[in-house]
Design a protein around this motif. Structure first.
Motif, PDB file in Angstrom:
ATOM      1  N   ASN A  84       0.792  -1.227   0.000  1.00 48.75           N
ATOM      2  CA  ASN A  84       0.000   0.000   0.000  1.00 48.75           C
ATOM      3  C   ASN A  84       0.826   1.280   0.000  1.00 48.75           C
ATOM      4  N   TYR A  89       3.246   1.944  -1.818  1.00 52.31           N
ATOM      5  CA  TYR A  89       3.763   2.214  -3.160  1.00 52.31           C
ATOM      6  C   TYR A  89       2.641   2.683  -4.088  1.00 52.31           C
ATOM      7  N   THR A  90       3.045   3.412  -5.119  1.00 54.23           N
ATOM      8  CA  THR A  90       2.130   3.818  -6.184  1.00 54.23           C
ATOM      9  C   THR A  90       2.584   3.165  -7.480  1.00 54.23           C
ATOM     10  N   ALA A  92      -8.238   1.159  -8.759  1.00 52.35           N
ATOM     11  CA  ALA A  92      -7.236   0.792  -7.761  1.00 52.35           C
ATOM     12  C   ALA A  92      -7.979   0.118  -6.613  1.00 52.35           C
ATOM     13  N   THR A 152      -2.384  -3.040  -2.788  1.00 50.54           N
ATOM     14  CA  THR A 152      -3.313  -2.407  -3.719  1.00 50.54           C
ATOM     15  C   THR A 152      -3.008  -2.887  -5.127  1.00 50.54           C
ATOM     16  N   TRP A 191      -3.403  -1.873  -8.938  1.00 51.73           N
ATOM     17  CA  TRP A 191      -3.625  -0.743  -9.842  1.00 51.73           C
ATOM     18  C   TRP A 191      -3.806  -1.292 -11.253  1.00 51.73           C
ATOM     19  N   ARG A 227       7.677   4.978  -4.413  1.00 49.44           N
ATOM     20  CA  ARG A 227       7.063   5.882  -3.429  1.00 49.44           C
ATOM     21  C   ARG A 227       6.878   7.222  -4.135  1.00 49.44           C
ATOM     22  N   SER A 228       5.863   7.250  -4.961  1.00 51.68           N
ATOM     23  CA  SER A 228       5.713   8.317  -5.949  1.00 51.68           C
ATOM     24  C   SER A 228       4.484   9.167  -5.697  1.00 51.68           C
ATOM     25  N   VAL A 231       4.711  11.411 -12.916  1.00 53.48           N
ATOM     26  CA  VAL A 231       5.033  10.529 -11.802  1.00 53.48           C
ATOM     27  C   VAL A 231       6.424  10.912 -11.310  1.00 53.48           C
ATOM     28  N   SER A 240       7.930  11.393  -4.371  1.00 56.99           N
ATOM     29  CA  SER A 240       7.089  12.246  -3.526  1.00 56.99           C
ATOM     30  C   SER A 240       7.880  13.374  -2.882  1.00 56.99           C
TER      31      SER A 240
END
Length: 508
Positions: free
Chosen positions: A193, A195-196, A206, A213, A215, A234-235, A251, A254
């Motif tokens: 979770n 991570y994106t 998602a 998660t 995506w 971690r974006s 992207v 962060s």
């Protein structure tokens, strides 16, 4: 790590056929299946074993499960829907860096074996010509580079990204790894979770279940395998509107979102500028993926171009130069992504045009005259042709360095061809040609011969005799309008950025 195959029950026995004719067909299939598995290819001059004959892929459905550790294999499932273009007792996929656990064809277990960089699949019954078939491969996808091979997964400081050009998508997932066979993509990534995950196309959902998660992204236009992109990190995903309401999403790490915003904010105007030159943006979205990785290049992955974050944050690159790199990769969305090369020898159409528009942008926005760059390129052109081949017939890659087809001859050397063409037919006809080219071949593939034919049609005369030596000659022809320009093989190479592939403009 080469392709490995797990033992298991992977071929359902053939059922008895009552009809003699069907029994005979089965016997032929069994005999064929007994023959040694062999790698195949579509006959590309530069990559002879890349791609596979006998079928046309309609869509890929890729599912990856990321554990949170970018040095561990991802669990993956690749599902391919395809039309057969000939009768097949077996079919080949390109795949060379993972463990195959099982294969099914049309829901039935199939035999499989490795051969070179191919996965050779034998279904339990022949596939007739013109049949719709679904191939499902359960496998792993290893992010640690194979010995002596670059490309495929790129490990970043906080996750993964992809760089599959020219022949590395099959290091990530089984596929028909050649730009002549474009297809639709659905990409699912399951990650912890924190991570994106982002991929080509638009998000369709998602779903969070416990600690992970999933995506999901889907393209709305066909795509070559070499242009696939998946980012896990971690974006932050930064969204804005481009021309005509186009969704733009970037992207970025962060922690760097605020520092990178001035660069990200430039994209909508750059899209509008290119639309003014060649027509409407060809896809459903666009954005920059700024990865914390050292690749030595930037890459035009479809709808989400890959960049090294450092070119935007470290001193040493002037702003106009970075702008030009951004426009280079953006230009590829038209030239190379929407209109893809039929063979890798046609790659000059990608890189020559992207170099052309980065140079034109620098001229219009930063007062860096294109004519100066073209004159410098002309001076080095004979040497580039000797080292790398003429623009439309590049020399094969160096052994173990397949990315080495991306030499100056298909960047500035190819932009020089376009400059000569504009000099020959005039600016108005050239600009019409550019618009017609991306409109007529949108979402498709095209060849050098297609470009010569269209240029001749737009000019109202046969340009074969003019373009042939520019595209295929060992020596650089005289430049129309510049009889004083000289190409000197022994001259010191014109100053170019040394970052490597996708390095951008070459003046100071």
């Amino acid at each position: 790590m080469p392709l490995t195959l797990r033992r298991g029950r992977n071929l359902r026995p053939f059922r008895r056929r009552k009809a003699a004719l069907l029994a005979s067909a089965v016997s032929v299939c069994l005999l064929a299946a007994a023959a040694p598995a062999e790698p195949l290819g579509v006959g590309d001059r530069l990559f002879p074993t890349l791609g596979n004959p006998g079928y046309d892929v309609a869509s890929y459905d890729l599912s990856f499960t990321y554990s949170g550790k970018n040095d561990k294999p991802l669990r993956a499932v690749t599902t391919i829907d395809a039309w057969t273009t000939t009768g097949l007792d077996r079919l080949n996929l390109d795949f060379a860096h993972g463990t195959v656990e099982s294969v099914e064809v049309d829901g039935r277990p199939a035999a499989f074996a490795g051969a070179g960089e191919d996965l050779v699949i034998t279904p339990d019954r022949p596939l007739p010509r013109g049949s719709w078939t679904r191939i499902t491969v359960k496998h792993t996808s290893d992010p640690v580079s194979a010995k002596g091979r670059d490309g495929g997964w790129v490990r970043t400081t906080d996750g993964l990204a992809m760089a599959n050009q020219a022949d590395a998508a099959h290091l990530v997932f089984p596929c028909n790894d050649h730009p002549s066979d474009k297809a639709m993509f659905t990409i699912r990534v399951t990650a912890p979770n924190e991570y994106t995950a982002v991929a080509n196309g638009l998000p369709t959902g998602a779903e969070r279940v416990g600690p992970a998660t999933t995506w999901t992204y889907r393209t709305q236009h066909p795509m070559a395998t070499e242009l696939a992109q998946v980012s896990v990190g971690r974006s932050a995903v930064v969204r804005r509107k481009g021309p005509h309401g186009l969704p733009v999403r970037d992207v970025v790490p962060s922690a760097d979102r605020k520092a990178l915003e001035p660069w990200l904010a430039k994209t909508p105007d750059q899209i509008a500028w290119l639309e003014s030159k060649v027509g409407s943006y060809p896809f459903e979205t666009y954005g920059l993926l700024m990865a914390q990785a050292s690749t030595g290049f930037e890459l035009e992955t479809q709808t989400l171009s890959l960049f090294e974050k450092d070119i935007f944050t470290k001193p040493g690159y002037p702003a106009w130069y970075v702008d030009s790199i951004m426009v280079h990769e953006l230009s590829h969305q038209w030239f190379g992504d929407s209109v893809s090369p039929r063979t890798w020898s046609d790659a000059w159409l990608n890189e020559g045009h992207a170099t052309w528009y980065e140079s034109l942008y620098a001229q219009e926005k930063s007062k860096r005259p294109m004519v100066d760059r073209m004159k410098a390129a002309y001076g080095a052109s004979d040497r580039w042709r000797a080292d790398g081949g003429p623009p439309a017939r590049p020399k094969p890659p160096a052994p173990g360095q397949k990315i080495s087809i991306f030499r100056p001859n298909i960047y500035d050397g190819a932009a020089l061809v376009l400059y000569a063409l504009r000099q020959e037919i005039g600016t108005r006809a050239f600009e019409r040609l550019e618009r017609d080219w991306v409109r007529e071949h949108r979402d498709s593939t095209a060849t050098t011969a297609d470009f010569v034919r269209l240029a001749s049609s737009v000019a109202g005369r046969d340009l074969t005799g003019f373009l042939q030596p520019w595209l295929y000659g060992e020596k650089t022809p005289p430049m129309p309008g510049h009889p004083d320009w000289k190409s000197d093989r022994s001259a010191k190479e014109s100053k170019r950025d040394k970052r490597g592939k996708k390095g951008g403009p070459g003046w100071e």
